[in-house]
Design an enzyme around this catalytic site. Structure first.
Site, short mmCIF file in Angstrom:
data_model
loop_
_atom_site.label_atom_id
_atom_site.label_comp_id
_atom_site.label_asym_id
_atom_site.label_seq_id
_atom_site.Cartn_x
_atom_site.Cartn_y
_atom_site.Cartn_z
CG HIS A 298 -3.68 5.05 -1.00
ND1 HIS A 298 -3.36 3.93 -1.62
CD2 HIS A 298 -2.86 5.11 0.12
CE1 HIS A 298 -2.09 3.45 -1.16
NE2 HIS A 298 -2.25 4.18 0.12
CD GLN B 145 -2.58 0.90 3.13
OE1 GLN B 145 -3.66 0.71 3.60
NE2 GLN B 145 -2.62 1.60 1.82
CB CYS C 101 -13.60 -18.19 4.45
SG CYS C 101 -13.57 -18.86 5.75
N GLY D 232 0.90 -1.22 0.03
CA GLY D 232 -0.03 0.07 0.09
C GLY D 232 0.53 1.14 0.06
N GLY D 233 1.81 1.42 -0.88
CA GLY D 233 2.48 2.69 -0.89
C GLY D 233 3.73 2.44 0.11
CB THR E 162 -2.84 2.40 -8.96
OG1 THR E 162 -3.92 3.45 -8.89
CG2 THR E 162 -2.88 2.02 -10.47
CB SER E 163 -0.56 2.97 -4.32
OG SER E 163 -0.43 1.73 -3.73
N GLY F 73 0.37 -5.18 -3.19
CA GLY F 73 0.00 -6.05 -2.12
C GLY F 73 -1.57 -6.36 -2.44
CG MET F 74 -4.21 -3.49 -0.83
SD MET F 74 -5.22 -4.86 0.22
CE MET F 74 -3.89 -6.10 0.73
#
Length: 554
Positions: A267, A130, A410, A52-53, A264-265, A176-177
């Site tokens: 944010h 994050q 889950c 996340g950046g 993309t990051s 990562g996301m």
């Protein structure tokens, strides 16, 4: 010298049953902190960046070393306080109190912006946590694969009569996301074209089986998508290109994907988004010379990308914001209709949140994948009538490579989380599992976040920006006996746009753990039902009534 950069570091969590700490309640946070920085888990482990950046696990390497040292000496009636990645105090509490309490990136609202945060960050006074980076429960891209999969399935039901075969998704970002989207998309039956400017990230996702193929030109990528759609076998393609360039070019060519989104990051315009025409090296230099110019250029490119997303929406693409705040960035750059396409939570996920359903995850501290496979079977046994969940668990075992310590996620809700946790604890107790299990979740959950451009966008009663709820969630989880609790600001959507809390608890097979697990993993999702019932959602009100929640005003 940057105290956060050390290329000589290679952190891998211990496995097995030999303890480095005084109990599993302190061994668990130590192993999970280390696991966040495993080279197969973290994006830039040498910089303590998890995802996340600039989402970090500890403020700098000195702080990391001290956290590990303190956890190894911490008693079971003591609590370590971690302030923005720095261990600042150890206090006598009691055995049912959290062993660690974490607060990351929190700023007084008037100063809650990237400019002020970046100044503090440069001075070594803050750390961007994050969501699960600074709260030590990141499990690699698997962490959001199922939520993304469920979203794409919901999109197929809503837009394509439930048929995703022959359809394709356009998106951006393989961090990562974002790295979860190609795998989630193909699992849901779509082909996926993901733009990424950093080739090492494409290679990372190829290595961990989240991406099937790499392309270096748009024509090559489109040919791969077309071939896959013709063959009936979905494919995911990582395209080495800037998302703003590609999205705009598709509009120009008159090519319309079936689904359009982005991860993309965006944010973090300073550290997370590469402006059009810039190289990674040039961006790194410019961040040292002129931060304002970087931010301006990044936002201008985001505006181009969002305009293209709006055009693709107008051409018939099902278009959604996947929670990175790119609409807000474009709006600030003059795209007045940036919010004309919805966020994914109000469009597809909120009914789940109303029942406390969200990203329940667990990790095998043993390091043995068999422990996860046994818990998978236990989930199926205890929730026999949910074919979608069973299908997910089967696909996850077949297609998801573990990153670091073996783990599983889950989406389950209020009526199931505590039951599953107690069953896992019993499996540890009777020796079915070879070591304790850590149970946590993303901060993206039903009762743990206030984020008006993402999780709490377009709430029924207009309470999008009310952040009492995640604060109460953290306080209740602390009172309920969680092993570690965190309270963060700015995750997912950036400074000034979110507050959120995390919870992790250890199932070590003891009777005391069973009591704590029953409390925490009932109360935590119950706060989500409470929050949505209070906002007026009938699904949540009915769930609260069915589950016997005591909500005085309802």
């Amino acid at each position: 010298m940057d105290k956060r950069h050390d290329p000589s570091r290679r952190i891998i969590a211990p496995t097995g049953t030999k303890l480095s700490c005084k109990s599993w309640l302190t061994e668990a946070p130590m192993r999970m902190l280390m696991n966040n920085l495993h080279p197969d888990v973290a994006e830039r482990p040498e910089d303590l960046v998890v995802y996340g950046g600039i989402g970090r696990a500890a403020r700098d390497w000195e702080c990391y070393d001290k956290i590990v040292e303190v956890l190894q000496r911490l008693e079971d009636d003591e609590t370590l306080m971690v302030q923005s990645g720095k261990p600042v105090g150890v206090f006598k509490t009691h055995s049912n109190a959290p062993r660690v309490i974490i607060a990351n990136s929190n700023l007084v609202p008037h100063w809650a912006n990237w400019e002020h945060f970046n100044e503090l960050d440069k001075k070594g006074l803050a750390m961007y946590g994050q969501m699960t980076a600074g709260s030590w429960i990141y499990i690699g891209s698997q962490g959001i694969v199922q939520g993304t999969y469920e979203t794409f399935v919901a999109m197929a039901k809503q837009h394509f009569n439930g048929v995703s075969a022959g359809k394709w998704i356009l998106t951006g970002g393989l961090g990562g996301m974002g790295g979860a989207q190609p795998l989630a998309g193909t699992m849901a039956g779509y082909s996926v074209l993901t733009c990424e400017v950093d080739e090492t990230r494409i290679d990372f996702r190829l290595r961990t089986k989240y991406v099937d193929k790499k392309a270096t030109s748009l024509d090559e990528a489109l040919a791969m998508i077309e071939e896959a759609n013709n063959s009936g076998k979905p494919v995911s393609v990582g395209l080495l290109a800037n998302a703003a360039d590609v999205f705009a070019e598709l509009v120009e060519r008159g090519i319309t994907p079936d689904v359009v989104t982005d991860q993309t990051s965006a944010h973090d315009p300073l550290n997370g988004y590469l402006p059009q025409g810039w190289t990674l090296e040039y961006a790194a230099e410019m961040r040292k010379k002129d931060e304002a110019a970087v931010v301006k250029a990044a936002k201008q490119s985001m505006a181009v990308q969002v305009k293209a997303m709006l055009a693709l929406q107008a051409a018939g693409a099902a278009t959604t914001d996947y929670g990175n705040n790119i609409r807000q960035m474009a709006f600030e750059e003059g795209v007045e209709n940036a919010f004309d396409f919805p966020g994914f939570v109000p469009a597809y996920v909120r009914p789940l949140f109303c029942e406390g359903i969200g990203p329940f995850r667990w990790v095998a501290l043993s390091g043995d994948p068999e422990d996860i496979y046994k818990t998978d079977a236990k989930v199926k046994e205890l929730i026999p009538d949910n074919p979608q969940l069973h299908n997910w668990l089967d696909m996850a075992r077949e297609r998801i490579a573990f990153q670091g310590l073996p783990s599983r996620i889950c989406w389950v809700g209020l009526k199931d989380r505590a039951r599953l946790a107690l069953a896992f604890n019993e499996m540890v107790k009777n020796g079915e599992l070879s070591a304790p299990i850590v149970i946590g979740r993303d901060h993206l959950d039903s009762g743990s976040v206030a984020s008006p451009n993402r999780e709490t966008e377009s709430m029924l009663d207009g309470s999008d920006a009310v952040s009492d709820w995640p604060l109460m969630n953290a306080l209740l989880n602390t009172a309920s006996g969680a092993t570690w609790v965190s309270l963060h600001h700015g995750g997912g959507v950036g400074m000034g746009f979110s507050q959120h809390s995390g919870v992790v608890i250890v199932a070590d097979g003891t009777d005391d753990a069973a009591v704590r697990l029953g409390r925490v993993l009932w109360n935590d999702p119950a706060t989500g039902v409470m929050r949505h019932a209070d906002a007026g959602y009938d699904i949540a009100k009915n769930c609260a009534k069915e589950q016997g929640l005591d909500l005085p005003m309802l």
